[in-house]
Design an enzyme around this catalytic site. Structure first.
Site, PDB file in Angstrom:
ATOM      1  N   ARG B 221       1.066  -1.098  -0.048  1.00  0.00           N
ATOM      2  CA  ARG B 221       0.093   0.046  -0.150  1.00  0.00           C
ATOM      3  C   ARG B 221       0.897   1.079   0.016  1.00  0.00           C
ATOM      4  O   ARG B 221       1.969   1.100   0.596  1.00  0.00           O
ATOM      5  CB  ARG B 221      -0.806   0.056   1.317  1.00  0.00           C
ATOM      6  CG  ARG B 221      -2.091  -1.020   1.111  1.00  0.00           C
ATOM      7  CD  ARG B 221      -2.997  -0.774   0.251  1.00  0.00           C
ATOM      8  NE  ARG B 221      -4.206  -1.583   0.776  1.00  0.00           N
ATOM      9  CZ  ARG B 221      -4.835  -2.331  -0.656  1.00  0.00           C
ATOM     10  NH1 ARG B 221      -4.537  -1.937  -1.536  1.00  0.00           N
ATOM     11  NH2 ARG B 221      -5.997  -3.068  -0.352  1.00  0.00           N
ATOM     12  N   HIS B 269      -1.354   1.202 -10.065  1.00  0.00           N
ATOM     13  CA  HIS B 269      -2.310   0.221  -9.159  1.00  0.00           C
ATOM     14  C   HIS B 269      -2.778  -0.954  -9.856  1.00  0.00           C
ATOM     15  O   HIS B 269      -3.887  -1.196  -9.735  1.00  0.00           O
ATOM     16  CB  HIS B 269      -3.284   0.778  -8.358  1.00  0.00           C
ATOM     17  CG  HIS B 269      -3.458   0.188  -7.202  1.00  0.00           C
ATOM     18  ND1 HIS B 269      -3.746   0.807  -5.926  1.00  0.00           N
ATOM     19  CD2 HIS B 269      -3.564  -1.111  -6.932  1.00  0.00           C
ATOM     20  CE1 HIS B 269      -4.035   0.032  -4.849  1.00  0.00           C
ATOM     21  NE2 HIS B 269      -3.911  -1.413  -5.395  1.00  0.00           N
TER      22      HIS B 269
END
Lengths: 306, 306
Positions: B221, B269
Site C-alpha cells: 500500500r 495500481h
C-alpha cells in the site's frame, strides 16, 4: 598430446587453464609442434587450416551455438565438434525471455510513455492463462523457457524439427505443423539453431500466420530474421512489438532503421550469458575424454547442423 | 434474508448477479427494508452507518486488501469481515513482481537509455543464483511470488510477522530479525498487509539496512512508504531504482516529485488484477454460508488487522 586454446578471450583462457592444470594447454603452436595437438578449444571461430594438425580429433566450442563453424561447411569429416550445454546459460536465457514476454504482456512500453506524460491509466490485462506463448526451438534452452513460462501461468506451445514431449507444453513438429502452431501465438520466441532450413524463417509469410497484434522475441540468431519484413509487419499491425537480442550485423550500425522504431527494442546480444567458471569443467572433461580415447559429450551432428 | 451490493463497480455487480441468481441481491435499500439485509458486498469502502442494518452479519469485500475498512476501527464487533483469496490474483501479482525484479536485475532502464543513443554496450549481469530477493510479507501473494522467484534461480528470503516455513525460501520473522533479513536483499519487494505496525515501514532506517545500491518494489500500500525518505535514499546511492504500484494519493497528482525522477517507475495500481468472474463464486459461497448459518471463509482477524 596437447590442447590448443585458440584465440580465447582472457576470462575463458584463465578458467580453462585453472580447471585443466593437469593438461598440456598451449596458446600457440608452430611447425612440428602442431602435430601434438589433439583438441582445439575455440570461442567464435576455429582455425580454418586443419592440414597443420594431423592428429586433431576434437574442436571444442566454448559456447552453445556452433553455426559459425558448421555453416561454413569446411570441417573435415573425421573431426568431432562439441559445444557447451550449460544449465546456468539456460537460466540466463529464461530470465531474458520471461522479462521480455512479461514486458510485452504488460504493455510496459506503453505504460512508460503514459508515465512520461504523468498520466494515470488503468489498463486491462489479459490473464496469463488466456495468453499463448509459442517457442520456436525446443532444445535445452527452449525447454527451460517453456517450462518456466508455464509455471508463470501462460499457455505454452512449442515447435521443433522433430517431435518432442514436454509436460505442460503443447508440442508441434515439422514444417507441415508450423502454421497450426503459429495460429494461436500471442507471443512468439525464436530459440532455433541456425541451419540452412531455419535461416530467414522469421519472414512475412510466418508473421502473416500469427494472430494480429502479436509480439516477437528473437534470441536465436540475427540470420533467422528477414529484416526487411519486420517494419512492414509492424506498420500493418500484424506485430505489436519486437525485442531483438541478435542481429545480422553486431554491433548494429547507427544508421540501421530499427533504432528509429519505438516498437522495436534491441539488446546487445546479452540474453544468454555463459560464465567461464561454470563451463570450464565440462570443457576439460571433454578434453580428458579425447586424451583417454573416449567419445566427448555434447557433440554436433553435422548432418543436421546442431 | 437479502444481500446488499453496496456501490459495486458494474463488472462486479454483473458477475455477482450472474453467480448469485438464487439470492435476493439488492443494490439499494431504504427504511424498513434495511432490516432484511444479512450481508453487504462492497468494493473499496463499506457503509459507515451500521445501525440501519440490525440483522447484518457479514461484510464481504470483493478485493484482497481490507485495510481501508479495518484501519477505520469503527466496525461493530459482532460483524464478520471477509475478503477474497484468489489464485488468479496471486498469478497476476507474481507476473508483476517477476517483471520488475527482472527489469531491475537486467538494468533494462539503463539498456533502453543506451539504445536511445544507439549505443551497443555489453553489460555484466550477476547470475540470478548469486542475487538475493527479499519479500516483506509471506501471505498468499508473497508466498507465490517467492516460490516463482526461486524457480527462476534467485536466492529468495522472506520476512513476516509470525514464523513461516516455505520450501526454498529462507524465512525470517518479527522485528528483531528485520535487519538480518534486509542485510542481503539486492531486491526488496513489499507485499505486507497495511496495519498500524507496517504503516511507514519503508523508511530511511529500513533503507539503510539494505546493501548499497538495492532495488525496491512496493506492491503493498502507498502508506507503507515514507515518501519523503525515497529520493534522498536514491541520491545517496542506497537505492538504485524503485518501482511503485501503490501511492498514498491515487491517481498521483501531476505535481508529485516522483514523476520527475528517472530512477522511479510508477504504475497505476495494476500489479494485481482480480477478475470478477473468477472471484464471484467464492463471494456467493460466503453469502450462502451466512444464509445457512455457517461460518464464512477468508475472514479478517480484527485483532491483527488482516
Amino acid at each position: 598430446m596437447a590442447v590448443l586454446a585458440y584465440k580465447l578471450p582472457q576470462p575463458w583462457l584463465d578458467a580453462i587453464m585453472a580447471a585443466g592444470s593437469h593438461l598440456d594447454i598451449r596458446t600457440e603452436v608452430d611447425g612440428k609442434a602442431a602435430r601434438d595437438i589433439k583438441s582445439i578449444v575455440f570461442a567464435w571461430t576455429p582455425p580454418t587450416e586443419f592440414e597443420a594438425y594431423p592428429n586433431l580429433r576434437l574442436l571444442q566450442a566454448v559456447g552453445a551455438g556452433v553455426d559459425r563453424v558448421v555453416m561454413k561447411g569446411s570441417i573435415p569429416p573425421h573431426l568431432l565438434i562439441a559445444r557447451v550445454v550449460d544449465d546456468s546459460q539456460a537460466e540466463c536465457m529464461s530470465e531474458y525471455v520471461l522479462l521480455h514476454v512479461l514486458r510485452h504482456h504488460h504493455r510496459l512500453d506503453h505504460l512508460q510513455r503514459e508515465f512520461a506524460h504523468r498520466r494515470w491509466e488503468f489498463g486491462v490485462r489479459t490473464p496469463a492463462r488466456e495468453c499463448t506463448v509459442g517457442i520456436l526451438g525446443l532444445g535445452r534452452l527452449g525447454t527451460d523457457v517453456a517450462r518456466k513460462l508455464a509455471i508463470m501461468g501462460f499457455r505454452v506451445r512449442g515447435w521443433s524439427r522433430t517431435p518432442k514431449v514436454i509436460a505442460g507444453v503443447e508440442c508441434f513438429a515439422g514444417r507441415a505443423m508450423l502454421d497450426a502452431f503459429l495460429s494461436a501465438c500471442r507471443h512468439l520466441v525464436c530459440l532455433l539453431p541456425l541451419t540452412p532450413q531455419t535461416t530467414g524463417i522469421l519472414d512475412k509469410r510466418l508473421f502473416a500466420a500469427l494472430p494480429k497484434g502479436s509480439y516477437l522475441i528473437n534470441v536465436g540468431r540475427g540470420e533467422h530474421l528477414i529484416e526487411a519484413d519486420l517494419i512492414p509487419a509492424l506498420e500493418a499491425g500484424i506485430l505489436s512489438g519486437v525485442t531483438l537480442d541478435v542481429m545480422r550485423e553486431e554491433p548494429v550500425p547507427a544508421s540501421h532503421p530499427f533504432w528509429n522504431d519505438p516498437r522495436i527494442l534491441i539488446t546487445p546480444h546479452t540474453a544468454s550469458v555463459m560464465y567461464p567458471r561454470d563451463a570450464a569443467p565440462q570443457i576439460i572433461d571433454n578434453l580428458d575424454r579425447v586424451e583417454k580415447g573416449l567419445v566427448p559429450e555434447n557433440l554436433i551432428d553435422l548432418t543436421i547442423g546442431y
